[in-house]
Design a protein around this motif. Structure first.
Motif, PDB file in Angstrom:
ATOM      1  N   SER A 261       0.809  -1.221   0.000  1.00 40.57           N
ATOM      2  CA  SER A 261       0.000   0.000   0.000  1.00 40.57           C
ATOM      3  C   SER A 261       0.838   1.265   0.000  1.00 40.57           C
ATOM      4  O   SER A 261       0.340   2.339  -0.388  1.00 40.57           O
ATOM      5  N   ASP A 331     -15.787  12.540  -3.172  1.00 40.21           N
ATOM      6  CA  ASP A 331     -15.697  11.076  -3.254  1.00 40.21           C
ATOM      7  C   ASP A 331     -14.572  10.636  -4.187  1.00 40.21           C
ATOM      8  O   ASP A 331     -13.943   9.593  -3.961  1.00 40.21           O
ATOM      9  N   LYS A 335     -12.334  10.815  -0.343  1.00 32.74           N
ATOM     10  CA  LYS A 335     -12.799   9.520   0.150  1.00 32.74           C
ATOM     11  C   LYS A 335     -11.833   8.408  -0.263  1.00 32.74           C
ATOM     12  O   LYS A 335     -11.523   7.511   0.529  1.00 32.74           O
ATOM     13  N   LYS A 336     -11.349   8.456  -1.494  1.00 36.31           N
ATOM     14  CA  LYS A 336     -10.389   7.438  -1.932  1.00 36.31           C
ATOM     15  C   LYS A 336      -9.083   7.525  -1.138  1.00 36.31           C
ATOM     16  O   LYS A 336      -8.453   6.503  -0.832  1.00 36.31           O
ATOM     17  N   GLN A 338      -8.827   8.440   1.966  1.00 38.78           N
ATOM     18  CA  GLN A 338      -9.093   7.833   3.272  1.00 38.78           C
ATOM     19  C   GLN A 338      -9.142   6.309   3.168  1.00 38.78           C
ATOM     20  O   GLN A 338      -8.703   5.601   4.085  1.00 38.78           O
ATOM     21  N   ASP A 339      -9.648   5.785   2.055  1.00 38.46           N
ATOM     22  CA  ASP A 339      -9.624   4.338   1.850  1.00 38.46           C
ATOM     23  C   ASP A 339      -8.183   3.832   1.761  1.00 38.46           C
ATOM     24  O   ASP A 339      -7.838   2.781   2.322  1.00 38.46           O
ATOM     25  N   ARG A 341      -5.655   5.240   3.122  1.00 32.32           N
ATOM     26  CA  ARG A 341      -5.087   5.349   4.474  1.00 32.32           C
ATOM     27  C   ARG A 341      -5.403   4.096   5.293  1.00 32.32           C
ATOM     28  O   ARG A 341      -4.534   3.571   5.993  1.00 32.32           O
ATOM     29  N   ALA A 342      -6.622   3.609   5.187  1.00 36.92           N
ATOM     30  CA  ALA A 342      -7.004   2.388   5.904  1.00 36.92           C
ATOM     31  C   ALA A 342      -6.194   1.195   5.418  1.00 36.92           C
ATOM     32  O   ALA A 342      -5.801   0.324   6.212  1.00 36.92           O
ATOM     33  N   TRP A 343      -5.920   1.159   4.132  1.00 33.59           N
ATOM     34  CA  TRP A 343      -5.118   0.074   3.556  1.00 33.59           C
ATOM     35  C   TRP A 343      -3.690   0.118   4.095  1.00 33.59           C
ATOM     36  O   TRP A 343      -3.110  -0.916   4.450  1.00 33.59           O
TER      37      TRP A 343
END
Length: 435
Positions: A261, A331, A335-336, A338-339, A341-343
């Motif tokens: 990631s 979005d 939003k992508k 933040q996605d 970041r979670a990964w």
């Protein structure tokens, strides 16, 4: 020396006469950390005359521990930069080579320690801004776990990413400053762990970070993320590899790990950081905070001309952040990010199931020459490739000198699991002993 290197924006001594573990030590405070009665400019014309009415929590604690403040250190404007060249008060020079940058955005803090103009320093790290200048200047810098150190009194750039961190010439001294400033603060909710999470109290309350600088890495497993070595300057990689190899003779084991990631971390970091900066810097409008252009009766003109006090890099980031948050693009970009970041966090969590710490070059390049990156902001952004993932995952990391390449300092970064400061301090002190 401080004048030649442009280390400080304001040189002023504050000594509370306190006795404590930092008694007799001088400390430089990055100029985005509030100091009562001493101007705090954030390296910007916008706040050139701002004098805070209060001390940041970290300043209170450092002075109460006996340290003497000697000045407000130069920095990239509002923390936005990797070289300390975007300061409205001129660039800081690297003590190791005055034709090169000291790194950023806490360049004045790291350079002050490297030059002997301060024993200790405080910086802030949003995407590597403590570790980068520590690496470029050949000193030690710690980015604590998010929530270990109070952010109260730090002028906000990107709230969800930044932490105040200590800088010093040795691992033990850096850890001792961390001991002084870490802990819960009723004025900062991010430091409260008494009723949530797996903790029954704040992690710093039962920890002696300076004592962890014992160099004992026997049995420690060190993960080598291949992605954080790919593309790095060969001279940097060779120096870092040699430093890591010295730990194997002390009983540490190294294993390769993968963090796929992180290839997307820089992009995600800058979308999030610029979006938060756009929101945070909206308050500097000439009415609530900051310099005012002062047009009577025409607020729109006043607002527009007031914002001209921002430098080019700050304007760039505000514009990009505003765009990323705008209707129809939230979005698509924010939003992508933040996605992603979670990964990044998931990859780190998986790696720490196998290893105790992760090791990499702090910076993939040697210190830039002055002016080299200003014409190409993308080059400056990509230089943060090894440091930004740590902030996205809210983890602790330390940069320790690994040696030199062509006479220039090279930093080795250790990343630990959440609140794993003791482990990274132990690993860094072993490198310090060996190198």
């Amino acid at each position: 020396m401080s004048t030649d290197l442009n280390l400080y924006i304001t040189e002023e001594t504050v000594d509370r006469g306190a006795e404590g573990p930092l008694a007799g030590e001088t400390i430089a405070i990055k100029d985005n950390i509030s100091t009562e009665g001493v101007r705090t400019t954030c390296g910007s014309e916008m706040l050139a005359d701002y004098v805070p009415p209060y001390d940041a929590t970290v300043v209170e604690r450092a002075l109460a521990a006996g340290a003497t403040m000697v000045g407000k250190a130069n920095m990239d404007e509002f923390g936005m930069g990797t070289t300390t060249e975007t300061s409205a008060f001129g660039p800081t020079r690297n003590p190791a080579d005055t034709d090169r940058v000291p790194g950023g955005s806490s360049g004045g803090s790291a350079a002050a320690v490297a030059a002997g103009a301060a024993d200790l320093a405080l910086g802030s790290d949003t995407g590597g801004s403590v570790r980068c200048p520590a690496a470029f200047c050949g000193v030690v810098g710690i980015k604590p776990t998010y929530g270990l150190v109070s952010r109260y009194g730090l002028v906000a750039y990107a709230n969800s990413l930044e932490q105040i961190g200590p800088i010093a010439s040795t691992v033990e001294d850096t850890a001792a400053l961390l001991d002084a400033i870490a802990g819960p603060d009723e004025r900062d909710a991010t430091t409260r762990y008494d009723e949530i999470d797996e903790f029954d109290r704040h992690p710093a309350e039962a920890t002696d970070y300076a004592a962890a600088a014992d160099g004992d890495v026997d049995g420690m497993t060190i993960g080598i993320p291949t992605e954080l070595f790919d593309g790095a300057d060969e001279r940097v990689v060779e120096t870092v590899d040699h430093a890591i190899g010295s730990l194997e003779s002390r009983g540490a084991e190294t294993v390769e790990v993968s963090l796929p990631s992180v290839d997307h971390a820089v992009q995600a970091y800058y979308v999030i950081a610029m979006s938060e900066a756009s929101s945070n810097l909206a308050r500097f409008d000439g009415v609530r905070y900051g310099h005012s252009a002062g047009h009577d009766g025409n607020w729109n003109e006043t607002f527009a001309e007031t914002r001209e006090a921002f430098g080019a890099e700050v304007k760039r980031r505000i514009l990009l952040g505003t765009y990323a948050l705008s209707e129809g693009y939230h979005d698509k970009y924010y939003k992508k990010a933040q996605d992603a970041r979670a990964w990044v966090k998931q990859d780190f969590d998986a790696a720490f199931e196998e290893v105790d710490v992760l090791a990499s070059p702090t910076m993939p390049v040697l210190p830039f020459e002055l002016g080299e990156s200003l014409e190409d902001p993308l080059q400056m952004y990509l230089a943060d490739a090894n440091t930004t993932p740590v902030n996205l995952a809210n983890l602790p990391a330390i940069s320790v000198p690994a040696g030199t390449a062509d006479g220039l300092p090279v930093g080795l970064q250790f990343v630990g699991p959440r609140f794993g400061e003791e482990t990274i301090i132990r690993a860094a002190s072993a490198v310090e002993d060996a190198v």
